[in-house]
Design an enzyme around this catalytic site. Structure first.
Site, PDB file in Angstrom:
ATOM      1  CD  GLU A   1       5.729  -8.199  -4.447  1.00  7.17           C
ATOM      2  OE1 GLU A   1       5.059  -7.146  -4.463  1.00  7.17           O
ATOM      3  OE2 GLU A   1       5.228  -9.329  -4.420  1.00  7.17           O
TER       4      GLU A   1
ATOM      5  CE  LYS B   1       5.062   0.525   1.610  1.00  5.27           C
ATOM      6  NZ  LYS B   1       4.586   1.834   1.212  1.00  5.27           N
TER       7      LYS B   1
ATOM      8  CG  ASP C   1       6.030   6.903  -2.458  1.00  3.53           C
ATOM      9  OD1 ASP C   1       4.977   6.648  -1.845  1.00  3.53           O
ATOM     10  OD2 ASP C   1       6.747   7.883  -2.195  1.00  3.53           O
TER      11      ASP C   1
ATOM     12  CE1 TYR D   1      -0.475  -4.323  -3.787  1.00  2.00           C
ATOM     13  CE2 TYR D   1       0.840  -2.751  -5.014  1.00  2.00           C
ATOM     14  CZ  TYR D   1      -0.163  -3.025  -4.109  1.00  2.00           C
ATOM     15  OH  TYR D   1      -0.847  -1.995  -3.532  1.00  2.00           O
TER      16      TYR D   1
ATOM     17  CE  LYS E   1       7.721   3.534   4.077  1.00  2.00           C
ATOM     18  NZ  LYS E   1       6.686   4.199   4.825  1.00  2.00           N
TER      19      LYS E   1
ATOM     20  CB  CYS F   1      12.226  45.742   3.968  1.00  2.00           C
ATOM     21  SG  CYS F   1      11.214  44.858   2.772  1.00  2.00           S
TER      22      CYS F   1
ATOM     23  CB  CYS G   1       9.503  48.659   1.133  1.00  2.00           C
ATOM     24  SG  CYS G   1       9.574  48.244   2.885  1.00  2.00           S
TER      25      CYS G   1
ATOM     26  CB  CYS H   1       9.421  44.273   6.310  1.00  2.00           C
ATOM     27  SG  CYS H   1       8.876  45.839   5.593  1.00  2.00           S
TER      28      CYS H   1
ATOM     29  CB  CYS I   1       6.350  46.238   2.836  1.00  2.00           C
ATOM     30  SG  CYS I   1       7.525  45.320   1.836  1.00  2.00           S
TER      31      CYS I   1
HETATM   32  S1  IVH Z   1       1.231  -5.608  -0.776  1.00  2.00           S
HETATM   33  C1  IVH Z   1      -1.721  -7.142   2.107  1.00  2.00           C
HETATM   34  N1  IVH Z   1       3.150  -4.946  -2.434  1.00  2.00           N
HETATM   35  O1  IVH Z   1       2.133  -0.142   0.157  1.00  2.00           O
HETATM   36  C2  IVH Z   1      -0.659  -6.563   1.323  1.00  2.00           C
HETATM   37  N2  IVH Z   1       1.944  -3.203  -1.363  1.00  2.00           N
HETATM   38  O2  IVH Z   1       1.919   0.255   3.125  1.00  2.00           O
HETATM   39  C3  IVH Z   1      -1.057  -5.378   0.576  1.00  2.00           C
HETATM   40  N3  IVH Z   1       2.602  -0.962  -2.027  1.00  2.00           N
HETATM   41  O3  IVH Z   1      -1.334  -0.027   0.522  1.00  2.00           O
HETATM   42  C4  IVH Z   1       0.011  -4.603  -0.005  1.00  2.00           C
HETATM   43  N4  IVH Z   1       4.135  -1.557  -3.460  1.00  2.00           N
HETATM   44  O4  IVH Z   1      -0.296   0.814  -1.623  1.00  2.00           O
HETATM   45  C5  IVH Z   1       2.200  -4.499  -1.589  1.00  2.00           C
HETATM   46  N5  IVH Z   1       4.824  -4.492  -3.961  1.00  2.00           N
HETATM   47  C6  IVH Z   1       3.878  -4.052  -3.132  1.00  2.00           C
HETATM   48  C7  IVH Z   1       3.624  -2.688  -2.934  1.00  2.00           C
HETATM   49  C8  IVH Z   1       2.646  -2.304  -2.030  1.00  2.00           C
HETATM   50  C9  IVH Z   1       3.507  -0.534  -2.900  1.00  2.00           C
HETATM   51  C10 IVH Z   1       1.761  -0.070  -1.187  1.00  2.00           C
HETATM   52  C11 IVH Z   1       0.304  -0.375  -1.205  1.00  2.00           C
HETATM   53  C12 IVH Z   1      -0.110  -0.590   0.221  1.00  2.00           C
HETATM   54  C13 IVH Z   1       0.994   0.086   0.949  1.00  2.00           C
HETATM   55  C14 IVH Z   1       1.167  -0.538   2.306  1.00  2.00           C
END
Ligand code: IVH
Length: 678
Positions: free
Chosen positions: A116, A118, A120, A231, A320, A414, A417, A432, A437
């Site tokens: 999935e 992630k 932000d 999720y 990441k 500067c 001034c 400066c 100033c």
């Molecule tokens: S699963 C036990 N799925 O990432 C599993 N987390 O670093 C719980 N997050 O606190 C998280 N997208 O805020 C999961 N598709 C996704 C996610 C996701 C973003 C965030 C979530 C979690 C953090 C973990």
């Protein structure tokens, strides 16, 4: 209208409004204008008001407009706790994840995964009872979060009622886990509005989402473009027997909860690696920010068998992404003069979207940095932005030079001034030398009023700059002589905003002494030194009359800073300022530092805290007499590690410094507060 037709109309309006919400927010295909939508909503609000005793408001779309402000958020217990995720940074880390899983499971067939994006944003938990949205909370420390139900109700994609699936009753009780986020477009528009209103800008969509979700006034949240992706389900759900995570996701979707469209099943770890690559390529085309992908073992039986480590499940991993980079042209280098006279070169770059956020200015820090990176005006430059971090210049592309690029040298006078500029032996900064100033004075007033100092709400950089340029203020004490007329004469100041600023100025008259000392902007006196001074001398009078030797005796204050402080308080300008501030009624509170078990202890916070902002947590330490530091050394007593803590945590381990999680920290702080001498 009689009761039957009123209730029928209410019913009709609710389902129409819900339908329009879906068309607008989920399908991006509105059928009616905003004005027509507002008419429907207003009619519903009126009818509900009139017939309130006959109907439940719980699941009405009128709940989405927000409610009067709260004093504070109640605490919400997550059951089971909300876990966080272990990180992977490379493709090999992903393969290692599979290796670990293989080793800890009984021999089994192929392991399938779900991959999935992630998102932000901010993790939340939504509680539905009998299908109706009852409460919701932020993740907090994983066990306890802040209940932000009213705010979550304003998020249009959070359903107020779950849909039933082909006649099957919705669960009696279910907790849904998801991520609240702000689209990049919504973020940019919000910042445009804030800029016009002279309000501070949010650094990135994640901060904007967090700030919006933690508003005590849900009517403000209602105006922020928040959305959700769900999720997971927290714990078991009576009446439902899921075998796989994939089934869970499908069920969430059928209940009407938004699930990200890019979730995929993957039969092998190599398919997950491929997903990681594809998603990385796709990232810049998505309308929201993602900071990686999450890979989860699909089978819930296997998930159970794998179990969890302290706070992270062994069956999932966050992979990441590297920071987002773009190239652009350095069109010019501007020099800003700060409050202590330091000249900071800033690259004005051709505006470029880095992951959707527009970047047009980048600090180049100082001449040494410019020389080290050999930055020239006209250069092509690679710039990057990583999640929460301020955009930075990575390097210039020398091969793209045409020969017309101009090297940069700090001016000898500067730019504001025209006084001489000098660079002290052993320092990187050019300054400066004119303490009068105008740029310095303006910056000092901005600093004085800012959030970490006197915290005068609504009195931001732009407004102060205008007042200063108009000759209305020359030093911080002049802020207290401002009246409505003077403020109203400034751009974009209306009656309401003027009243707010005046109220905030009045409210700032009795700050904690350490904030006042900080606000004075004495060179090299930050929060830490300000607190040490207050702890030692207790009163403003005591600090102002302390000799260089007295100040130098304090552990943690070196001879140079001691001299700065003593000199500052001997200057006639300072004495004049203090006198004027006092005459204006600005009298700091002198008993704000407590003595507790944390007194004199130094804390370092690292990683993302869930329950507090970094400032709040540091504020707690300070209020209890402790200190905070940004870097880990032997002098540090505790390191508090939040999510995704990195090198500081490693360093703390290597120095054997006690490491606390957020929960431990809260316990320690609340015990210290109970036992403190105030
Ligand atoms: S699963 C036990 N799925 O990432 C599993 N987390 O670093 C719980 N997050 O606190 C998280 N997208 O805020 C999961 N598709 C996704 C996610 C996701 C973003 C965030 C979530 C979690 C953090 C973990």
């Amino acid at each position: 209208m009689d009761q039957t037709s009123a209730l029928a109309r209410i019913h009709f309006l609710r389902s129409e409004i819900n339908r329009h919400n879906r068309l607008y927010y989920q399908q991006d295909q509105p059928e009616i204008s905003d004005a027509e939508y507002d008419r429907l909503l207003n009619e519903l609000i009126r009818l509900e008001d009139q017939w309130a005793s006959y109907i439940s408001l719980d699941e009405s779309p009128t709940q989405r407009v927000g409610a009067p402000p709260l004093d504070k958020f109640p605490t919400f217990k997550h059951s089971p706790p909300m876990l966080s995720l272990a990180n992977a940074f490379t493709e090999d880390d992903i393969r290692d994840f599979q290796g670990r899983i293989g080793r800890s499971l009984k021999p089994t067939g192929l392991i399938a995964y779900v991959a999935e994006p992630k998102i932000d944003g901010i993790a939340v938990n939504l509680l539905y009872e009998k299908g109706v949205f009852k409460a919701g909370a932020t993740r907090g420390d994983g066990q306890y979060g802040e209940e932000v139900t009213l705010n979550l109700k304003t998020v249009r994609t959070v359903p107020l009622r779950l849909q039933t699936i082909s006649g099957k009753p919705v669960p009696e009780r279910v907790e849904i886990r998801g991520e609240i986020y702000m689209t990049i477009d919504g973020f940019n528009k919000l910042n445009e509005r804030r800029e016009i209103a002279g309000e501070p800008l949010f650094a990135n969509p994640r901060n904007a989402a967090a700030g919006s979700l933690r508003q005590l006034d849900s009517r403000i949240t209602a105006q922020r473009p928040l959305s959700i992706f769900c999720y997971a389900i927290g714990g078991e759900v009576a009446g439902y027997d899921f075998a796989t995570h994939w089934e869970v996701l499908q069920t969430l979707q059928q209940w009407g909860l938004p699930v990200n469209e890019h979730v995929r099943r993957a039969d092998t770890i190599e398919a997950c690696v491929q997903y990681y690559r594809n998603t990385l390529d796709m990232r810049e085309h998505l309308p929201y920010e993602i900071d990686g992908v999450v890979i989860k073992v699909d089978s819930l039986i296997l998930q159970d068998e794998l179990g969890s480590a302290a706070r992270t499940p062994k069956w999932a991993i966050a992979c990441k992404f590297p920071p987002m980079q773009e190239t652009t042209i350095i069109e010019d280098i501007e020099v800003n003069v700060g409050r202590t006279g330091v000249l900071t070169p800033v690259a004005l770059v051709k505006p470029v979207q880095v992951g959707g956020v527009t970047v047009s200015r980048i600090s180049l820090h100082n001449q040494d940095e410019i020389d080290r990176k050999d930055v020239r005006i006209g250069d092509t430059a690679v710039i990057q932005r990583a999640g929460d971090v301020i955009p930075e210049l990575v390097m210039v592309v020398a091969s793209k030079r045409s020969g017309t690029e101009q090297p940069f040298k700090m001016p000898t006078r500067c730019p504001v001034c025209a006084a001489s500029v000098s660079r002290a032996e052993g320092e990187v900064a050019h300054r400066c030398m004119n303490s009068d100033c105008p740029a310095r004075r303006k910056a000092q007033i901005i600093y004085f009023a800012s959030r970490g100092a006197m915290d005068i709400d609504g009195l931001g950089e732009k407004l102060i700059a205008q007042l200063f340029d108009a000759g209305e203020i020359r030093d911080p004490s002049d802020l207290y002589t401002l009246d409505r007329e003077k403020l109203l004469a400034m751009d974009r100041m209306a009656d309401k905003s003027t009243d707010k600023v005046i109220d905030a100025i009045v409210a700032s008259k009795h700050p904690p002494l350490e904030k006042f000392i900080l606000a004075l902007g004495i060179p090299n006196v930050g929060e830490h030194v300000a607190r040490l001074l207050v702890r030692q001398f207790r009163t403003l009078e005591g600090i102002a009359s302390a000799s260089e030797e007295d100040v130098g005796m304090i552990d943690g204050i070196g001879p140079v800073i001691a001299r700065n402080i003593a000199t500052y308080f001997r200057e006639s300008r300072t004495m004049g300022l203090l006198k004027k501030l006092k005459a204006a009624g600005v009298v700091p509170k002198e008993d704000s530092i407590r003595h507790s078990a944390l007194t004199g202890k130094t804390f370092v916070f690292t990683g993302r805290l869930q329950h507090h902002t970094r400032e709040e947590a540091e504020g707690t330490v300070h209020a209890l007499g402790g200190n905070t530091s940004k870097s880990v050394s032997k002098k540090v007593d505790y390191v508090v590690a939040g999510e995704e803590a990195g090198s500081k945590l490693e360093k703390a381990k290597s120095l054997n410094i006690p490491i606390l999680n957020e929960e431990d920290f809260m316990r320690l702080a609340s015990n210290a507060a109970i036992e403190s001498d105030f």
